[in-house]
Every structure is written in structure tokens, then in C-alpha cells.
Design a protein around this motif. Structure first.
Motif, mmCIF file in Angstrom:
data_model
loop_
_atom_site.group_PDB
_atom_site.id
_atom_site.type_symbol
_atom_site.label_atom_id
_atom_site.label_comp_id
_atom_site.label_asym_id
_atom_site.label_seq_id
_atom_site.Cartn_x
_atom_site.Cartn_y
_atom_site.Cartn_z
ATOM 1 N N ALA A 124 -19.891 72.668 -18.621
ATOM 2 C CA ALA A 124 -20.121 71.393 -19.115
ATOM 3 C C ALA A 124 -21.653 70.901 -18.564
ATOM 4 N N LEU A 125 -21.832 71.205 -17.264
ATOM 5 C CA LEU A 125 -23.169 70.792 -16.880
ATOM 6 C C LEU A 125 -24.448 71.540 -17.629
ATOM 7 N N LEU A 126 -24.158 72.914 -17.722
ATOM 8 C CA LEU A 126 -25.297 73.774 -18.227
ATOM 9 C C LEU A 126 -25.355 73.557 -19.840
ATOM 10 N N ALA A 127 -24.100 73.156 -20.319
ATOM 11 C CA ALA A 127 -24.318 72.719 -21.922
ATOM 12 C C ALA A 127 -24.690 71.519 -22.068
ATOM 13 N N SER A 128 -24.591 70.361 -21.409
ATOM 14 C CA SER A 128 -25.063 69.101 -21.477
ATOM 15 C C SER A 128 -26.340 69.050 -22.002
ATOM 16 N N ASP A 129 -27.325 69.983 -21.639
ATOM 17 C CA ASP A 129 -28.649 69.729 -21.925
ATOM 18 C C ASP A 129 -29.156 71.051 -21.616
ATOM 19 N N PRO A 130 -29.683 71.818 -23.036
ATOM 20 C CA PRO A 130 -30.094 73.047 -23.113
ATOM 21 C C PRO A 130 -31.639 73.473 -22.645
ATOM 22 N N SER A 131 -32.166 71.819 -22.190
ATOM 23 C CA SER A 131 -33.529 72.057 -21.758
ATOM 24 C C SER A 131 -33.568 72.030 -20.084
ATOM 25 N N LEU A 132 -32.445 72.445 -19.720
ATOM 26 C CA LEU A 132 -32.674 72.129 -18.173
ATOM 27 C C LEU A 132 -33.587 73.527 -17.772
ATOM 28 N N SER A 133 -34.120 73.201 -16.664
ATOM 29 C CA SER A 133 -35.301 74.219 -16.120
ATOM 30 C C SER A 133 -34.250 75.208 -15.251
ATOM 31 N N GLN A 134 -34.913 76.455 -15.238
ATOM 32 C CA GLN A 134 -34.182 77.781 -14.737
ATOM 33 C C GLN A 134 -33.664 77.360 -13.349
ATOM 34 N N PRO A 135 -34.628 76.742 -12.457
ATOM 35 C CA PRO A 135 -34.266 76.631 -11.074
ATOM 36 C C PRO A 135 -32.882 75.646 -10.896
ATOM 37 N N LEU A 136 -32.952 74.628 -12.073
ATOM 38 C CA LEU A 136 -31.625 73.762 -11.841
ATOM 39 C C LEU A 136 -30.541 74.412 -12.386
ATOM 40 N N LYS A 137 -30.448 75.309 -13.407
ATOM 41 C CA LYS A 137 -29.642 76.325 -13.753
ATOM 42 C C LYS A 137 -28.993 77.060 -12.649
ATOM 43 N N ASP A 138 -30.125 77.767 -11.902
ATOM 44 C CA ASP A 138 -29.684 78.650 -10.735
ATOM 45 C C ASP A 138 -28.722 77.736 -9.687
ATOM 46 N N LEU A 139 -29.379 76.462 -9.256
ATOM 47 C CA LEU A 139 -28.825 75.706 -8.414
ATOM 48 C C LEU A 139 -27.098 75.434 -8.943
ATOM 49 N N ILE A 140 -27.028 75.163 -10.145
ATOM 50 C CA ILE A 140 -25.735 74.701 -10.450
ATOM 51 C C ILE A 140 -24.710 76.054 -10.550
ATOM 52 N N ASN A 141 -25.490 77.342 -10.831
ATOM 53 C CA ASN A 141 -24.621 78.530 -11.127
ATOM 54 C C ASN A 141 -24.316 78.978 -9.556
ATOM 55 N N GLY A 142 -25.432 78.527 -8.735
ATOM 56 C CA GLY A 142 -25.172 79.156 -7.279
ATOM 57 C C GLY A 142 -23.901 78.507 -6.707
ATOM 58 N N PHE A 143 -23.393 77.320 -6.966
ATOM 59 C CA PHE A 143 -22.377 76.788 -6.296
ATOM 60 C C PHE A 143 -21.042 77.386 -6.266
#
Lengths: 383, 178
Positions: A291-310
Motif C-alpha cells: 500500500a505504501l509503495l503503490a500509493s505514489d509511484p514516484s517515491l525515490s529509490q532510497p525511500l522504497k528501500d527504507l520501506i522494503n527494509g522493514f
């Protein structure tokens, strides 16, 4: 005697003994006034039902402790403010801090993910057991917008708020937190910290909840995540007044970090905290991440990594490291794998590690190099 | 004022004994009044802390008017909070409407505390004096205590209370504008 005024009849309902003898005599013999009392009673019962609230039980003694703690902070920077100024001088606080805080909030949302299908039973879903760094740059405007949107997904309520209290001694801090006392022997610290004053502070455990609201994606709505934070203790070695003053007067555009560090003087913070725990009554980890990743496709890669790292691997707590300001490397403290962090000026550093056996997060940080922080942490006793 | 040990590095103000007595005696009542307005214990405790801080700054702890002052300040501060809460909620709804064309799920609108929220909104639409009167009376204050807190003669309280109750019921029955 004429009929009783409305106000008198109203008072009769609440405080019958307050009426005069003449008023009482009239009322007893007047059907019209008695009927008005019935009407007033009905209205009053309706209002009472509308304004009904669950009874509250308060602890005035504990409230007074919190009050004194707030009072102590007035006119002077609070312990936290002084600590922050001391450990991270003002000149180094760039626009990165606000994004970082927003990031922590988003990370907090991710941290609340649950590993079960929708169910009503509450279960523990997250407890960090190791720290892993994720390099981040300055957040993009798009990231900032997304983080602000994430923050609106949940309604946050604190059952008991985190309240850092100053303590006279390590023993008093331990009494507040219930953790082992952080006794600091300054003579065993690096030479620059010898003979420096030590300030203690502690907080009892705090519990808050986040309930996903109508702003969140449909799948998450209604799920409540409960977060337990603390208890915690901190000991700060150094002159906090001097540090706060330096932080206040520093001008980031004119004063160099070295000049500020020199004004602050030696400062070292030692902290221990029970690992935060998150429980949930629904949704899965992957649902929230998706849900977090899909909410905004323009998220930067570091933020995506942060989310995925949890929580991947289980118990993983991603620690954002701003690449333009700091660097991190693995370090071993008391036989446990931790993370050492140093700022790019070489002036500030720290180390953080988690003892899985006792579910405790430890951190040592201050105006010293990352390597020195590791060495200092290794020399401290946490029993 | 307490003295901070030298190695603590900061002068710490602590509440003197007379203030502590006042705090311990009145804290529960102040929270109860704020909670009556806010229907939120945590926020009510925040209000109580704010009110006591304000009192401590401006007044002597042994002032005879202290309890009345605290009650009035609690109810006013709490009312200000629900008024700003209402503004915030309106802003959030507007923001949400700007973000999506999809109407909110009715299931989401029917939140557990909807009725309580509706009452607080109605209370916030009343003038300060009637709203304060209701909060204080339904928190259990006597007519004498209410009179002292609001600076109104005790003999007037019944009349004002009756009007305030009717106004609240009228507000509750009023259709909330979209």
C-alpha cells in the motif's frame, strides 16, 4: 406567591435544599410548577445523556511529576532540547532533519505492519532485533509529499505519552524506567569526558495506537496498531547549559562545525531503551508495504528501500543514513553486531546495537569519532 | 523554587509545597471538566497541565480564587481545543475531497464515536458562557462553584443553565450543514 421562575425550578432539580421555605411551600402546593419540574427533568436527563463521557481516573501524583518536569524546562531548554543541541550542534542541522522526522513517521507506519490475515486477535507483529543502514539522500519534494500523505493515513492516540523526566541520580532514573541503572563512571571514559557533570533522564514505557482511517487504502482501514515505546534511560556527560547556549547562538551559515564543537565542549550521551514492540489486529506486512509503495509511484529509490527494509529479514530495523552528512559501518560492541555512525566532519559519532536477549536497544553518541564511540561503548558496563 | 545540584548544569524550577497541595487537590476536577468538553482523557490531561502551568506563572498558589480560576481556564481551554479540532477536521475533509473524486466509504463515516463528536461540535457552536456552564454543571460543580468560576451570581445560574440546555438540544437537533 406567583409561580417559581424557571431558574428556580431548575435549581430545585439539582439542589433542592437551596430553596427557601416560601419557595418550597409554593412548589409543594402548585401542580403547574411540579409539571414544569418534570419537563425540566426530562431536558436535563437528555443533556446529561448527550454530555456523558466515560469516567476518568487520574493519578495526580504522577501528573505532578510531569508538571514539575515541564516546569523545569521553562525558561531553559528542555533536557531533550539540550541533549539534541549537545549531540548534534545546530550548524549541522540542515533541512534534512524535518524530512528525517517525517521519514521516521512513515517508517513508524511501516513498522506497524502485521503478518496475519485480517483477524480480531491482537498479536505481536514487530520487534526490532537488528539494525541495518539504508543510505538516503536529501528527500525529494515528491517524497516529502508522500510522507505527509502517509501521516494522514492514521489517527494516533497515546494511552500514555512518552514523558522524559530529569532525574537526580542514576538510581532515580532507574526507578522511573524500571531498567538497570546507567551508572557512569566518568573516570573510565576517554580523557576529555573525565570530571564532566552527568545529567540523568528517564521515561517510563509509553503506549500509543494508530488506527488507519478513511485516508488510508481500503484494505488497511480500521486496523489498529499498538506501539509500545520504552522504558528508557539516558545519561549525558558534559555541560548541557554550555551546549544549549552554543546551539542557540550558532549561525549555520557563518560558524564552522569545528567552532561550534569547541563552544559546546565535550558531550557524550549513553542511552538504553527496551525495543519498541508493535501489535496489530489485522492486515499483513506485505499489504502495508504494498500500500505504501503503490500509493505514489514516484517515491525515490532510497525511500522504497527504507520501506522494503522493514522487518525483512524478520526483526530488521532500517536506519536511514544521510549520505551527504554521515557514513556508517558495522561494529561489534559487547560481542554484538551493531552499527557505528560518523558525521562527515569527523566531529560527531555514535554506535547503536540491540541486545536480543534482553530486548534492549543501546546507543552511545556524542562529540567523538565513530571509532572512539565504539571503543567507549565497549568499555561501559550495562548491568 | 528548588535548587539544582551544580553538576546538573541547569537551574530547575520546581513547584513549591502550597502549589503542590493545590495541584493534588484540584487536578482531578480540572481533568474532569476538560474531559466533559473534549471526551478525550489524554487531551483533557494535556489541558490540565497547560492550565496549571498558566496559573503557576501568573498567580500565587494560595490565592482564594485558585479553584474557580482553574475550572474556568480548563473549560475555556478545552472549548478552544474542540473549536480548533472542528476547523482541523473541516480542513482535512476539504483536503481529502481535493485528493479524490471518490466519496468516502459509508462504513468509514460511521465511526464509533460519531455521536460523541456530534455533541462536542454542537457544544462548540454555543457561546462560551453557556457552553462553559454546561461543562461545569455536568462535571458536578455546585451552583456556588459555577458562579465563582464564571463570575455570575448564584441566583442566575438556574436560568442560564436552563437556557444553555435548550440551546444545546436545539443545536443537536439542527441539521448539520454540508
Amino acid at each position: 406567591m406567583s409561580h417559581l421562575p424557571d431558574g428556580t425550578v431548575r435549581r430545585l432539580y439539582d439542589e433542592p435544599l437551596a430553596l427557601s421555605e416560601a419557595e418550597r411551600t409554593h412548589y409543594n402546593g402548585c401542580a403547574a410548577c411540579q409539571e414544569r419540574l418534570s419537563d425540566i427533568a426530562a431536558t436535563t436527563r437528555g443533556v446529561a445523556a448527550a454530555l456523558a463521557v466515560p469516567g476518568v481516573t487520574v493519578d495526580p501524583e504522577a501528573a505532578l511529576v510531569r508538571f514539575n518536569s515541564k516546569l523545569a524546562g521553562q525558561g531553559n531548554p528542555s533536557t531533550l532540547q539540550r541533549l539534541r543541541s549537545a549531540v548534534w550542534p545546530q550548524a549541522q542541522v540542515s533541512s534534512w532533519r524535518k524530512p528525517a522526522l517525517a521519514g521516521v513517521l512513515a517508517v513508524g507506519l511501516v513498522a506497524t505492519v502485521a503478518a496475519t490475515p485480517i483477524a480480531q486477535n491482537v498479536r505481536q507483529v514487530f520487534e526490532p532485533s537488528q539494525v541495518q543502514t539504508v543510505s538516503v539522500g536529501k528527500p525529494t519534494q515528491s517524497d516529502m509529499n508522500s510522507l505527509q500523505a502517509f501521516a494522514r493515513w492514521g489517527d494516533v492516540k497515546w494511552v500514555s505519552q512518552p514523558q522524559l523526566q530529569q532525574a537526580e541520580t542514576a538510581a532515580e532514573a532507574a526507578k522511573i524506567s524500571g531498567l538497570p541503572a546507567l551508572k557512569v563512571d566518568t573516570s573510565k571514559l576517554p580523557q576529555e569526558f573525565a570530571n564532566q557533570p552527568v545529567t540523568y533522564a528517564a521515561m517510563a514505557g509509553a503506549t500509543g495506537s494508530v488506527t488507519f482511517n478513511a485516508n488510508a487504502p481500503a484494505k488497511l482501514r480500521g486496523t489498529t496498531l499498538t506501539v509500545q515505546v520504552g522504558p528508557a534511560e539516558v545519561a549525558v556527560v558534559g555541560d548541557l547549559n554550555k551546549a544549549a547556549q552554543a546551539g542557540k547562538t550558532a549561525d549555520g551559515s557563518k560558524t564552522t562545525p569545528q567552532e561550534i564543537a569547541s563552544q559546546v565542549g565535550p558531550v557524550l550521551a549513553i542511552a538504553e531503551m527496551r525495543s519498541p514492540k508493535v501489535t496489530s489486529n489485522g492486515v499483513s506486512v506485505s499489504d502495508v508495504k504494498k500500500a505504501l509503495l503503490a500509493s505514489d509511484p514516484s517515491l525515490s529509490q532510497p525511500l522504497k528501500d527504507l520501506i522494503n527494509g522493514f522487518d525483512s529479514p524478520a526483526g530488521n530495523l532500517p536506519l536511514p543514513i544521510p549520505v551527504d552528512m554521515a557514513s556508517a559501518h558495522p561494529a561489534t560492541v559487547h560481542g554484538i553486531q551493531g552499527t557505528a555512525i560518523g558525521d562527515n566532519t569527523g566531529l560527531g559519532g555514535g554506535v547503536i546495537w540491540i541486545d536480543k536477549k534482553s530486548s534492549t536497544v543501546y546507543a552511545v553518541a556524542g562529540l567523538l569519532s565513530a571509532d572512539s564511540a565504539v571503543k567507549t561503548a565497549d568499555g561501559l558496563s550495562f548491568k | 523554587m528548588g535548587e539544582e545540584p551544580a553538576d546538573r548544569g541547569a537551574a530547575v524550577r520546581t513547584a513549591p509545597d502550597s502549589f503542590e497541595s493545590l495541584f493534588l487537590a484540584e487536578y482531578g476536577k480540572v481533568v474532569a471538566v476538560a474531559n466533559r468538553v473534549l471526551a478525550d482523557r489524554q487531551e483533557a490531561e494535556d489541558v490540565a497541565q497547560e492550565v496549571f502551568l498558566d496559573f503557576h506563572r501568573k498567580h500565587p498558589a494560595d490565592a482564594g480564587y485558585a479553584p474557580a480560576w482553574l475550572q474556568r481556564a480548563a473549560v475555556h481551554t478545552a472549548l478552544n481545543r474542540i473549536r480548533s479540532r472542528k476547523r482541523r477536521e473541516r480542513r482535512e475533509v476539504n483536503d481529502a475531497n481535493l485528493r479524490t473524486d471518490t466519496p468516502p466509504d459509508p462504513q468509514d463515516v460511521l465511526v464509533v464515536n460519531e455521536e460523541r463528536r456530534r455533541v462536542r461540535q454542537a457544544l462548540s457552536r454555543l457561546s462560551t458562557k453557556p457552553a462553559s456552564l454546561l461543562a461545569l454543571r455536568y462535571s458536578g460543580l455546585s451552583y456556588v462553584e459555577i458562579g465563582a468560576a464564571l463570575g455570575v451570581g448564584t441566583n442566575q445560574i438556574g436560568t442560564l443553565l436552563r437556557r444553555a440546555e435548550q440551546s444545546l438540544l436545539k443545536e443537536l437537533n439542527r441539521v448539520t450543514p454540508a
